[in-house]
Design an enzyme around this catalytic site. Structure first.
Site, PDB file in Angstrom:
ATOM      1  N   LYS A 156       0.811  -1.212   0.000  1.00 32.74           N
ATOM      2  CA  LYS A 156       0.000   0.000   0.000  1.00 32.74           C
ATOM      3  C   LYS A 156       0.849   1.268   0.000  1.00 32.74           C
ATOM      4  O   LYS A 156       0.386   2.318  -0.429  1.00 32.74           O
ATOM      5  CB  LYS A 156      -0.964  -0.024   1.165  1.00 32.74           C
ATOM      6  CG  LYS A 156      -1.971  -1.164   1.013  1.00 32.74           C
ATOM      7  CD  LYS A 156      -3.124  -1.087   1.945  1.00 32.74           C
ATOM      8  CE  LYS A 156      -4.209  -2.078   1.585  1.00 32.74           C
ATOM      9  NZ  LYS A 156      -3.851  -3.472   1.927  1.00 32.74           N
TER      10      LYS A 156
HETATM   11  C1  LIG Z   1      -4.535  -4.552   1.467  1.00 34.26           C
HETATM   12  C2  LIG Z   1      -3.809  -5.830   1.389  1.00 34.26           C
HETATM   13  C3  LIG Z   1      -4.254  -6.876   0.567  1.00 34.26           C
HETATM   14  C4  LIG Z   1      -5.528  -6.784  -0.227  1.00 34.26           C
HETATM   15  O1  LIG Z   1      -5.451  -5.827  -1.252  1.00 34.26           O
HETATM   16  P1  LIG Z   1      -6.802  -5.239  -1.873  1.00 34.26           P
HETATM   17  O2  LIG Z   1      -6.364  -4.136  -2.770  1.00 34.26           O
HETATM   18  O3  LIG Z   1      -7.604  -4.728  -0.717  1.00 34.26           O
HETATM   19  O4  LIG Z   1      -7.475  -6.352  -2.582  1.00 34.26           O
HETATM   20  C5  LIG Z   1      -3.482  -8.020   0.505  1.00 34.26           C
HETATM   21  N1  LIG Z   1      -2.354  -8.144   1.217  1.00 34.26           N
HETATM   22  C6  LIG Z   1      -1.896  -7.163   2.039  1.00 34.26           C
HETATM   23  C7  LIG Z   1      -0.666  -7.387   2.808  1.00 34.26           C
HETATM   24  C8  LIG Z   1      -2.603  -5.968   2.137  1.00 34.26           C
HETATM   25  O5  LIG Z   1      -2.143  -4.992   2.934  1.00 34.26           O
END
Ligand SMILES: *Cc1c(COP(=O)(O)O)cnc(C)c1O
Length: 461
Positions: free
Chosen positions: A113
């Site tokens: 993210k």
């Molecule tokens: C947010 C997240 C996901 C899921 O991603 P999305 O975009 O919400 O589908 C998977 N793995 C980790 C470590 C995350 O932080």
């Protein structure tokens, strides 16, 4: 030509990326998507083979920012956003067995993210540089979005941040990444409920037109289109580093990350298959199998960032599946709200299956995957990445190589789980070790929206 964005609900005017970014959610409650996806030609895509991550980022994002952010400023924002990553080229693509692992976790909070939120933080700052009033950013998180948003927005001018997380959701490290940041514009709030409750509270606040206007509400959740755009980049990047047309396996929660892969495809990137990997909260996998979207109670798993039933970004894909017919889309979303589920037509299901495959892995399989990979390849997965890898292994007979698995978090972000699997605690990178010593600042409220509003009134600048 400036790329314009319209709402999936079809009842708000089309806007440019600046307005779409600052608004987060469209005024009619829908999500912004480009009216038309810009196209990258095979020749342009071929050029990316010789380019760095930052160069590819500029090439991809410039098209969406044209007419809104001048090129030299965009270059500078990209440099500032990705200069803080530890990998030599922002991300790394490594071979583990016969899979390619795309490590997206080299940013400040060790989850993918950071890639979108570091960029978003700088873009917000640029957009608000002359603002005369504060913008209030509100977000729901199961752990990673909140920490990445806080790292990106702490101490930024004209921005006040409120992040809601389920009290029992995040790991210790995730929580501390939110509560140990001393910046006065940051408020991480523990909610006595689930992630879906937090997300519903955010939507509820947005539905309050008065507060929305008075507080300049915006969001950094993946409903914000700018995040998706920043995530397109690594699909182009990874594809430029392999031979042949790749499939991408994506540990999925809110459907943001994998939607970025779909968006890259819509922009002309050849992709063989996009694979949704679910943990026991397998609502999306069931959808791609059956064409029915029917939420079940949320289960807490060892991959908490995927403990989601209502995946907000799915609406963006559903809009396309409805032939961009907003009336049909609204009908399905109303069914979900009123009847608790919806189903698409058989031909829509078939169309979805042409693009997406899906699979699931439960906690036992996740632990087993972390263990066998450590034993066979000497490589450590975090539990989210392991879900994707297990699904890739299960489907590998049907998928052609190259298969690129997105590694969404660093194993050190989930030390207890990794330790449970292999009896080794992954060392915490030094940039985080210091943060863990800081005192925590914990705020709490219930799932009552008025309690949240009161809290925000008391703490807003
Ligand atoms: C947010 C997240 C996901 C899921 O991603 P999305 O975009 O919400 O589908 C998977 N793995 C980790 C470590 C995350 O932080």
């Amino acid at each position: 030509m400036t790329v314009m964005f319209h709402s999936t609900r079809g009842q708000s005017p089309a806007v440019d990326i600046r307005a779409a970014t600052l608004a987060g959610l469209a005024p009619d409650g829908g999500l912004y998507v480009p009216v038309e996806w810009p196209q990258f030609t095979p020749m342009t895509i071929a050029l990316m083979r010789g380019e760095s991550y930052a160069q590819i980022a500029f090439r991809v994002l410039q098209v969406f920012m044209d007419g809104v952010i001048p090129d030299d400023i965009l270059r500078d924002i990209i440099e500032k956003s990705y200069g803080v990553f530890d990998a030599p080229d922002v991300t790394s693509l490594v071979d583990v067995g016969n899979l390619k692992i795309l490590e997206l976790f080299h940013g400040p909070t060790l989850a993918f993210k950071d890639i979108a939120l570091q960029f978003l933080g700088h873009v917000f700052e640029y957009f608000l540089r002359d603002a005369t009033h504060t913008t209030t950013i509100i977000g729901a998180t199961s752990g990673d979005t909140g920490s990445a948003a806080i790292a990106a927005l702490a101490n930024r001018k004209n921005i006040d941040v409120f992040i809601l997380y389920p009290e029992k959701g995040p790991s210790d490290i995730q929580r501390k990444q939110m509560t140990c940041v001393a910046a006065s514009n940051i408020h991480a709030i523990a909610i006595d409920g689930t992630f879906d409750d937090c997300q519903a509270m955010v939507k509820n606040l947005f539905a309050n037109k008065n507060l929305r206007a008075e507080w300049n509400l915006s969001t950094v959740n993946s409903i914000n289109m700018l995040r998706i755009l920043a995530q397109l980049v690594y699909y182009f990047y990874a594809a430029s580093r392999v031979d042949g047309v790749a499939s991408f396996v994506v540990p999925t929660g809110n459907f943001g990350d994998i939607f970025a892969g779909y968006a890259a495809m819509k922009c002309g990137l050849p992709v063989r298959k996009l694979v949704v990997a679910s943990n026991s909260n397998d609502i999306l996998t069931r959808f791609f199998e059956t064409g029915a979207m029917s939420p079940a109670p949320v289960q807490n798993t060892i991959s908490p960032s995927m403990d989601i039933q209502i995946s907000s970004n799915f609406e963006r894909f559903l809009f396309d599946l409805c032939g961009q017919n907003a009336t049909q889309l609204r009908g399905l979303m109303n069914d979900l709200k009123d009847k608790g589920s919806f189903s698409v037509a058989e031909e829509q299901k078939v169309q979805a299956q042409k693009i997406f495959a899906a699979g699931r892995a439960d906690d036992a399989q996740t632990l087993e995957t972390i263990k066998t990979t450590q034993q066979n390849n000497g490589y450590m997965f975090d539990p989210h990445t392991a879900v994707g890898v297990k699904v890739a292994q299960n489907l590998s007979a049907n998928l052609m190589h190259p298969i690129i698995c997105l590694a969404t978090a660093h194993p050190a972000k989930f030390p207890e789980t990794v330790h449970r699997a292999i009896n080794i605690t992954p060392p915490l990178p030094s940039k985080l070790a210091a943060l863990m010593q800081q005192p925590e600042r914990i705020y709490q409220t219930s799932t009552d929206i008025n309690a949240l509003i009161d809290f925000m009134k008391d703490h807003k600048k």
